[in-house]
Write a protein that holds these residues in place. Structure first.
Motif, PDB file in Angstrom:
ATOM      1  N   THR A   1      -7.067  -2.081   9.481  1.00 30.85           N
ATOM      2  CA  THR A   1      -7.038  -3.166   8.502  1.00 30.85           C
ATOM      3  C   THR A   1      -7.262  -4.515   9.175  1.00 30.85           C
ATOM      4  O   THR A   1      -6.734  -5.533   8.720  1.00 30.85           O
ATOM      5  CB  THR A   1      -5.677  -3.154   7.771  1.00 30.85           C
TER       6      THR A   1
ATOM      7  N   ALA B   1       0.820  -1.216   0.000  1.00 33.54           N
ATOM      8  CA  ALA B   1       0.000   0.000   0.000  1.00 33.54           C
ATOM      9  C   ALA B   1       0.856   1.270   0.000  1.00 33.54           C
ATOM     10  O   ALA B   1       0.388   2.338   0.373  1.00 33.54           O
ATOM     11  CB  ALA B   1      -0.948  -0.012   1.202  1.00 33.54           C
TER      12      ALA B   1
ATOM     13  N   TRP C   1      12.441 -14.590  10.623  1.00 35.20           N
ATOM     14  CA  TRP C   1      11.079 -15.010  10.256  1.00 35.20           C
ATOM     15  C   TRP C   1      10.336 -15.361  11.543  1.00 35.20           C
ATOM     16  O   TRP C   1      10.859 -16.113  12.382  1.00 35.20           O
ATOM     17  CB  TRP C   1      11.160 -16.222   9.331  1.00 35.20           C
TER      18      TRP C   1
ATOM     19  N   THR D   1       7.104  -4.398   2.412  1.00 37.56           N
ATOM     20  CA  THR D   1       7.045  -5.716   1.774  1.00 37.56           C
ATOM     21  C   THR D   1       7.429  -5.653   0.297  1.00 37.56           C
ATOM     22  O   THR D   1       7.044  -6.520  -0.484  1.00 37.56           O
ATOM     23  CB  THR D   1       5.638  -6.337   1.913  1.00 37.56           C
TER      24      THR D   1
ATOM     25  N   PRO E   1       9.728 -11.634   4.165  1.00 39.86           N
ATOM     26  CA  PRO E   1       8.486 -12.192   4.722  1.00 39.86           C
ATOM     27  C   PRO E   1       7.303 -11.282   4.400  1.00 39.86           C
ATOM     28  O   PRO E   1       7.446 -10.065   4.364  1.00 39.86           O
ATOM     29  CB  PRO E   1       8.739 -12.201   6.241  1.00 39.86           C
ATOM     30  N   ARG E   2       6.143 -11.899   4.204  1.00 39.73           N
ATOM     31  CA  ARG E   2       4.969 -11.093   3.857  1.00 39.73           C
ATOM     32  C   ARG E   2       3.700 -11.697   4.433  1.00 39.73           C
ATOM     33  O   ARG E   2       3.548 -12.918   4.477  1.00 39.73           O
ATOM     34  CB  ARG E   2       4.863 -11.024   2.325  1.00 39.73           C
TER      35      ARG E   2
ATOM     36  N   SER F   1       1.183  -2.937   4.137  1.00 40.50           N
ATOM     37  CA  SER F   1       2.077  -1.908   4.677  1.00 40.50           C
ATOM     38  C   SER F   1       2.037  -0.659   3.813  1.00 40.50           C
ATOM     39  O   SER F   1       1.944  -0.743   2.596  1.00 40.50           O
ATOM     40  CB  SER F   1       3.508  -2.439   4.706  1.00 40.50           C
TER      41      SER F   1
ATOM     42  N   GLY G   1       0.417  -7.808   3.011  1.00 43.77           N
ATOM     43  CA  GLY G   1       1.017  -6.786   2.138  1.00 43.77           C
ATOM     44  C   GLY G   1       0.255  -5.479   2.194  1.00 43.77           C
ATOM     45  O   GLY G   1       0.103  -4.801   1.182  1.00 43.77           O
TER      46      GLY G   1
ATOM     47  N   ASN H   1       5.392  -4.803  11.860  1.00 47.88           N
ATOM     48  CA  ASN H   1       5.281  -3.338  11.808  1.00 47.88           C
ATOM     49  C   ASN H   1       5.064  -2.687  13.168  1.00 47.88           C
ATOM     50  O   ASN H   1       4.916  -1.468  13.246  1.00 47.88           O
ATOM     51  CB  ASN H   1       4.113  -2.944  10.901  1.00 47.88           C
TER      52      ASN H   1
ATOM     53  N   ASN I   1      15.045  -9.171   4.419  1.00 45.63           N
ATOM     54  CA  ASN I   1      14.434  -7.910   3.953  1.00 45.63           C
ATOM     55  C   ASN I   1      15.429  -6.752   3.881  1.00 45.63           C
ATOM     56  O   ASN I   1      15.279  -5.738   4.589  1.00 45.63           O
ATOM     57  CB  ASN I   1      13.251  -7.536   4.865  1.00 45.63           C
TER      58      ASN I   1
HETATM   59  C1  LIG Z   1      -6.003   1.795   4.704  1.00 42.12           C
HETATM   60  C2  LIG Z   1      -4.952   1.347   5.682  1.00 42.12           C
HETATM   61  C3  LIG Z   1      -5.170   1.526   7.041  1.00 42.12           C
HETATM   62  C4  LIG Z   1      -4.190   1.127   7.964  1.00 42.12           C
HETATM   63  N1  LIG Z   1      -4.449   1.304   9.278  1.00 42.12           N
HETATM   64  C5  LIG Z   1      -3.508   0.940  10.189  1.00 42.12           C
HETATM   65  C6  LIG Z   1      -3.747   1.125  11.585  1.00 42.12           C
HETATM   66  O1  LIG Z   1      -4.840   1.508  12.014  1.00 42.12           O
HETATM   67  N2  LIG Z   1      -2.742   0.827  12.423  1.00 42.12           N
HETATM   68  C7  LIG Z   1      -1.560   0.338  11.981  1.00 42.12           C
HETATM   69  O2  LIG Z   1      -0.683   0.107  12.801  1.00 42.12           O
HETATM   70  N3  LIG Z   1      -1.320   0.104  10.687  1.00 42.12           N
HETATM   71  C8  LIG Z   1      -2.260   0.391   9.769  1.00 42.12           C
HETATM   72  N4  LIG Z   1      -2.017   0.167   8.442  1.00 42.12           N
HETATM   73  C9  LIG Z   1      -0.775  -0.479   8.000  1.00 42.12           C
HETATM   74  C10 LIG Z   1      -0.874  -2.023   7.912  1.00 42.12           C
HETATM   75  O3  LIG Z   1      -2.148  -2.412   7.548  1.00 42.12           O
HETATM   76  C11 LIG Z   1      -0.534  -2.674   9.228  1.00 42.12           C
HETATM   77  O4  LIG Z   1       0.773  -2.390   9.582  1.00 42.12           O
HETATM   78  C12 LIG Z   1      -0.740  -4.198   9.232  1.00 42.12           C
HETATM   79  O5  LIG Z   1      -0.590  -4.655  10.536  1.00 42.12           O
HETATM   80  C13 LIG Z   1       0.219  -4.943   8.346  1.00 42.12           C
HETATM   81  O6  LIG Z   1      -0.182  -6.296   8.295  1.00 42.12           O
HETATM   82  P1  LIG Z   1       0.093  -7.181   6.980  1.00 42.12           P
HETATM   83  O7  LIG Z   1      -0.346  -8.557   7.244  1.00 42.12           O
HETATM   84  O8  LIG Z   1      -0.446  -6.506   5.809  1.00 42.12           O
HETATM   85  O9  LIG Z   1       1.680  -7.147   6.956  1.00 42.12           O
HETATM   86  P2  LIG Z   1       2.642  -6.980   5.729  1.00 42.12           P
HETATM   87  O10 LIG Z   1       2.446  -5.644   5.139  1.00 42.12           O
HETATM   88  O11 LIG Z   1       2.543  -8.119   4.836  1.00 42.12           O
HETATM   89  O12 LIG Z   1       4.047  -7.045   6.480  1.00 42.12           O
HETATM   90  C14 LIG Z   1       4.425  -6.089   7.419  1.00 42.12           C
HETATM   91  C15 LIG Z   1       5.866  -6.307   7.850  1.00 42.12           C
HETATM   92  O13 LIG Z   1       5.946  -7.484   8.607  1.00 42.12           O
HETATM   93  C16 LIG Z   1       6.898  -8.368   8.053  1.00 42.12           C
HETATM   94  N5  LIG Z   1       6.409  -9.724   8.221  1.00 42.12           N
HETATM   95  C17 LIG Z   1       5.245 -10.246   7.766  1.00 42.12           C
HETATM   96  N6  LIG Z   1       5.157 -11.530   8.125  1.00 42.12           N
HETATM   97  C18 LIG Z   1       6.277 -11.840   8.803  1.00 42.12           C
HETATM   98  C19 LIG Z   1       6.782 -13.025   9.387  1.00 42.12           C
HETATM   99  N7  LIG Z   1       6.125 -14.182   9.369  1.00 42.12           N
HETATM  100  N8  LIG Z   1       7.986 -12.970   9.992  1.00 42.12           N
HETATM  101  C20 LIG Z   1       8.693 -11.829  10.029  1.00 42.12           C
HETATM  102  N9  LIG Z   1       8.262 -10.681   9.482  1.00 42.12           N
HETATM  103  C21 LIG Z   1       7.075 -10.689   8.878  1.00 42.12           C
HETATM  104  C22 LIG Z   1       7.016  -7.955   6.591  1.00 42.12           C
HETATM  105  O14 LIG Z   1       8.277  -8.277   6.054  1.00 42.12           O
HETATM  106  C23 LIG Z   1       6.825  -6.463   6.688  1.00 42.12           C
HETATM  107  O15 LIG Z   1       8.032  -5.847   6.972  1.00 42.12           O
HETATM  108  C24 LIG Z   1      -2.979   0.543   7.507  1.00 42.12           C
HETATM  109  C25 LIG Z   1      -2.779   0.330   6.146  1.00 42.12           C
HETATM  110  C26 LIG Z   1      -3.763   0.719   5.235  1.00 42.12           C
HETATM  111  C27 LIG Z   1      -3.531   0.459   3.789  1.00 42.12           C
END
Ligand SMILES: Cc1cc2nc3c(=O)[nH]c(=O)nc-3n(C[C@H](O)[C@H](O)[C@H](O)COP(=O)(O)OP(=O)(O)OC[C@H]3O[C@@H](n4cnc5c(N)ncnc54)[C@H](O)[C@@H]3O)c2cc1C
Ligand code: SF4
Ligand code: SF4
Length: 1016
Positions: free
Chosen positions: A146, A46, A269, A92, A81-82, A87, A85, A158, A526
């Protein structure tokens, strides 16, 4: 001490990639994807960035992860790692092997009430976890926006923070331990140091090394780490000298899992995460404080926080106006407003004692009175009203995100956090910075913790990068002055890792590099995030770099509404068609997807059924939009719009239009699929099945003359097998049965001065004419003057019934569809001009008049037709609401109805009308199935290649709900294909038949009603 690492490794070249792919395919049971389209779908998140990964692995088990890490280590390949996605900072995105945990690694362990913890795999989605926990009266309280997509692994990566962080803290405050896999193959349980005494030598070395860094940097940590709760940048080195307003551990002990939290996949990981849970509060109340200015709102935030709320969320004037502009939201937002406030704060209190939560509202009102704002609080104690208002806030943000044109709200200073005392000044100064750079921002979110989201509107293809840096520099100076945190919620990623040194100083930056080297000596995890960073404005990493170009195409549909420029300051857009898109606006429509990942949701609504069934990124609205974007911009090779890669990405899209309504930016994949199929079938021959289905309206009149022959296939397994082999029609399916007594064959003569014109579609006419007869009965009973839609005088095929053209649209045969649409317009424009309403039964057919007809290039006549086309239930509900309907209805023997909405009904807000019309039947209770697509979706489910996925879609919620319904519950479904799917899916032990709502109404009409006696 280990030396800091050089910049990240990158594997280049086809040979290296194919060696890697080969090795992975041998070692891993899950999916291994190295083709350009798959990599392209994992090249973004994102954020504003795009970097092709080397390849993608979707592991089936932790063994797969371990095997993939082993291969990467041997070949020196970086690992990324993802989760979902989602973020916002590019965490990612990278030239690495992406390992996607979200599909298979989603196990949830047992809830341990004694320790109030649970252990989960990294791919578990927060909402799913909380659904499992709810019956235990507990929850995992890091309630990110999210929550329906975010995985626990990604949230930990994150250090995510929810709206209620003021009460519950961030991720770091709620993770008890992490079982990690290091890039050198070491498995380590990171937890409280005291609990890690028996760890193997490699882990002890790690622990000792980290402790030494912590001890050495003790004072520097105190000097450099911001003291605010919302600080998620860098590594959590303050585990060794706590700086957060809220300590990470209750007893001050060091927990090394907290160092992994927020490390963005750069250290290890996460294999399993042990989470600390909280009791679910029984009661919540909401006070909406109305402010004359945004500044006053921010000034009062600090005082409000002293009352102990669980959330204090800001909604500014722009958002209020956007919400008020939407008829669905207007009543809700109006109920929260007093006069014309410039900003409102949503202040939530929660606890087990209802009276206490209510009393807090009174204290809030008192406080505001003391601050010179008496009578400024709207108190909400009803849970439904509270939820409606929270939904409005979310929707307001979505409308903002749906801005057309190349200028988009860009997330890079979106989550700076400052101490509450400075919040008001911070907002005012940043607003001036935006104005200086010719842009503006809209403010929302977490006032309670000093984190206000704001995205200035920038055009990254033109001057956006320069403005981004300039604004970031000025914003950072303000944040530093107030001793705030530059990264207060979304992390570092590509956009902010270069700011780590700025925030923490050279000493701690070097300490971070040492921490990285201790965990990940080969620098595989990463690379380029948090340490050894690239520049935020490195255009080579942008999704829309200045060199981004669109390949010209002549689109079949009219996309000009997207082909515009916008002015961020005035908030205006130029005229349709003026945006300079060589694809006539199609590219700009595709580019509306900002990759936020909202389509990965599983909770309510429709979007996205194919993803719900497969959990593949390829079969997600986002995956499709990314594939199309890569295709229209030439990144998948020449003529890519007509390529197998695009066709495959769209193959499981059931054209449900769920995304049209539920995607925050309005990505309308059903329409895009029509365009892409059109481009495809210009270059390739359509399969026989598609050609047969498309041309149904042409050959249907002949089939209906010999229904016995046409229906033979349903009676002969041999013919069914032959039809599967030759035409790809699933042999397990029954086909709709042809009828000799078609409706239009002997429909009565029309009323000359009709005020309602009944459009009887191809499916209703040939397969279920009794539905049209029931509709006529109901309309007659409603005392409407009804005509049946027939070809206009002068029509070239007067004997062939009218058809909306849907079957042609579904195959991408836009020219033929347009011909059918022209016949419809010619026939229906005269009654429409007279003021008549066009009423239809089949949602997919009737609603195409309101949707695709607007983009077929048919001019004003089609717009006029579209504005007067209603589903019969919409018509009846409208007339009823206006007091113009008096249907003589009596109670039926059945007392309950289970209603399944057709996807297009939901996409056009027509399901409520169906519910309301059913509820007119005395004593009939109506339950709506919380279902996505039935899986049949026109002809989709009849296709042998789609049969399995079609049934999986149906089994997600619809078929279980139908099977669970009592035998005397009516099953109501207005879609032809939905009814067929229900019949097919319940064949066997307890067959169920669904019926159209008009059949229910017709049965419920008083038998004495003379109108009924004359009809059908
Ligand atoms: C519209 C919108 C609103 C949002 N609102 C918020 C909010 O209210 N609060 C907030 O904090 N964030 C928010 N976010 C950001 C994001 O959604 C969050 O940070 C969410 O927790 C990320 O989860 P994900 O599964 O998408 O992680 P990803 O984006 O896939 O990964 C996040 C990070 O974690 C790492 N990771 C993933 N899996 C593993 C694993 N197994 N081992 C080690 N590392 C790993 C990845 O490498 C990356 O660096 C928002 C984003 C959007 C687009
Ligand atoms: S398709 Fe819509 S919901 Fe899905 S990621 Fe793109 S913008 Fe978000
Ligand atoms: S139309 Fe339906 S199936 Fe297709 S992408 Fe949109 S939500 Fe998914």
């Amino acid at each position: 001490m280990n030396a800091p690492l050089p910049p990240p490794l990158v594997v280049a070249g086809n040979d290296a990639a194919s060696t890697l792919a080969g090795r992975l395919r041998q070692a891993v049971a899950g999916d291994v994807m190295f083709d350009a389209a798959s990599r392209g779908r994992y090249a973004t998140d994102a954020s504003i960035y795009q970097v092709d990964p080397i390849g993608v692995v979707v592991p089936r088990s932790h063994d797969d992860v371990r095997a993939a890490v082993d291969v990467c280590r041997e070949l020196g390949v970086p690992i990324l790692p993802r989760g979902a996605g989602s973020s916002q900072c590019g965490q990612t995105v990278g030239a690495a092997l992406v390992i996607d945990a979200s599909k298979h690694l989603a196990g949830i362990g047992a809830f341990d009430r004694d320790t109030m913890t649970i252990t989960v795999e990294p791919g578990v989605v927060l909402d799913r976890l909380n659904a499992v926990l709810r019956p235990h009266g507990v929850w995992f309280p890091v309630d990110v926006s999210t929550s329906a997509q975010a995985t626990i692994g990604g949230m930990a990566g994150n250090n995510s923070c929810g709206s209620r962080s003021i009460r519950y803290g961030n991720m770091v405050h709620n993770v008890a331990a992490i079982d990690a896999l290091l890039s050198d193959g070491t498995e380590a349980r990171l937890a409280r140091v005291g609990d890690m005494r028996g760890a193997p030598p490699r882990v002890r070395t790690l622990v000792d090394g980290l402790a030494a860094i912590g001890a050495r940097e003790h004072d520097e940590i105190a000097r450099q780490v911001p003291k605010v709760l919302r600080r998620v940048g860098g590594y959590n080195i303050d585990v060794f000298n706590p700086q957060s307003e809220r300590p990470y551990t209750a007893d001050g002990s060091v927990n090394l899992a907290h160092l992994l939290v927020g490390s963005e996949g750069t250290l290890a990981w996460s294999r399993a995460l042990t989470l600390a849970l909280s009791p679910l509060p029984r009661h919540r109340t909401l006070g909406v404080v109305n402010f004359p200015t945004l500044y006053r709102a921010m000034q009062c935030a600090e005082a409000i926080v002293t009352l102990g709320p669980t959330a204090v969320e800001l909604v500014d004037r722009t958002m209020i106006d956007l919400a008020r502009g939407n008829p669905a939201f207007r009543p809700t937002i109006d109920a929260a407003l007093i006069g014309e406030p410039d900003a409102i704060l949503l202040v939530e209190f929660a606890g087990d004692d209802r009276e206490a939560a209510v009393a807090q509202l009174a204290r809030l009102a008192e406080l505001m009175g003391e601050r010179g704002l008496p009578g400024s609080v709207v108190a909400m104690t009803d849970a439904g009203a509270q939820k409606a208002l929270w939904d409005v806030r979310k929707a307001g943000l979505n409308i903002m995100m749906s801005m057309k044109g190349d200028g988009k709200p860009v997330s890079f200073i979106e989550d700076c956090a400052v101490p509450l005392a400075h919040l008001a000044d911070y907002v005012e100064r940043l607003t001036r910075v935006f104005a200086k750079h010719g842009t503006r921002g809209t403010w929302y979110a977490h006032a309670s913790v000093g984190t206000l989201h704001v995205r200035p509107i920038l055009d990254m293809r033109r001057d956006g990068a320069a403005k981004m840096r300039a604004i970031a520099e000025e914003a950072s100076a303000i944040v530093r002055e107030y001793k705030g945190a530059f990264s207060g919620e979304h992390g570092d990623g590509l956009v902010r890792s270069e700011w780590v040194a700025w925030q923490f100083g050279p000493r701690l930056t070097r300490a971070f590099e040492e921490i990285k080297a201790l965990f990940d000596p080969a620098g595989l995890m990463n690379p380029g995030k948090i340490v050894h960073a690239t520049k935020m404005d490195d255009a080579a990493l942008f999704r829309f770099p200045p060199a981004y170009r669109v390949v010209p195409i002549a689109p079949a549909l009219d996309w000009s509404a997207w082909n515009v420029h916008n002015d961020p300051v005035a908030g205006t857009v130029t005229a349709s068609g003026s945006g300079g898109d060589p694809a006539g606006g199609f590219a700009k429509a595709v580019e509306m997807c900002n990759n936020n990942g909202h389509c990965r949701k599983f909770d309510a609504g429709t979007m996205c059924p194919s993803y719900r069934a497969t959990r593949d990124e390829q079969h997600l609205t986002r995956g499709r939009a990314n594939t199309l974007r890569l295709a229209v911009s030439g990144q998948l090779g020449p003529d890519a719009l007509a390529s197998p890669a695009v066709r495959e990405a769209l193959d499981l899209c059931v054209s449900c239009k769920g995304c049209r309504r539920e995607c925050p930016t309005g990505v309308d994949m059903a329409k895009m699929k029509i365009e892409a199929l059109y481009q495809w079938q210009r270059a390739h021959a359509l399969p026989l099945r598609d050609r047969l289905v498309a041309a149904l309206p042409r050959w249907a009149p002949y089939a209906a003359r010999l229904p016995g022959l046409a229906n033979l296939r349903n009676r002969s397994p041999w013919l069914a097998t032959l039809a599967e082999r030759r035409a790809g029609i699933a042999r397990q399916r029954s086909l709709p049965a042809w009828r000799r007594d078609t409706f239009l064959r002997d429909a009565r003569v029309d009323a000359a001065d009709a005020d309602v014109v009944l459009f009887v579609d191809t499916f209703t006419n040939y397969f279920e004419p009794e539905n049209a007869r029931a509709a006529l009965t109901v309309l007659d009973a409603a005392r409407r003057r009804v005509a049946i839609a027939r070809p206009a005088p002068g029509d070239a095929e007067p004997a062939r019934p009218l058809c909306c053209g849907r079957t042609y649209l579904a195959a991408g045969r836009v020219d033929e569809a347009r011909r059918e649409a022209r016949r419809m317009v010619a026939a229906l424009l005269p009654p429409v001009t007279r003021g008549a309403t066009i009423v239809g039964l089949e949602p997919a057919c009737l609603l195409s008049l309101r949707d695709e007809y607007r983009v077929l290039g048919l001019g004003d006549a089609a717009q006029a037709l579209s504005s007067r086309a209603l589903l019969i239930e919409e018509f009846l509900a409208r007339e009823h609401a206006a007091g113009r309907l008096a249907l003589p209805l009596r109670a039926l023997p059945e007392k309950r109805a289970l209603l399944h909405g057709h996807c297009h009904q939901k996409a056009f807000d027509a399901l409520e009308a169906t519910r309301a019309v059913l509820a007119m039947v005395p004593g009939l209770a109506v339950d709506v199935v919380e279902s996505s697509c039935c899986g049949m979706a026109g002809s989709f489910g009849y296709d042998a290649a789609h049969y399995d996925v079609s049934m999986r879609m149906a089994e997600l919620s619809l078929l279980p709900a139908v099977r669970a319904a009592a035998a005397d519950t009516l099953i109501v479904a207005d879609g032809t294909s939905c009814r067929h799917q229900i019949a097919d899916g319940t064949r066997g032990t307890a067959p169920r038949t669904a019926e159209h709502v008009v059949r229910v109404l017709a049965r419920a009409l008083q038998p004495s009603d003379p109108a009924r006696a004359t009809a059908s």
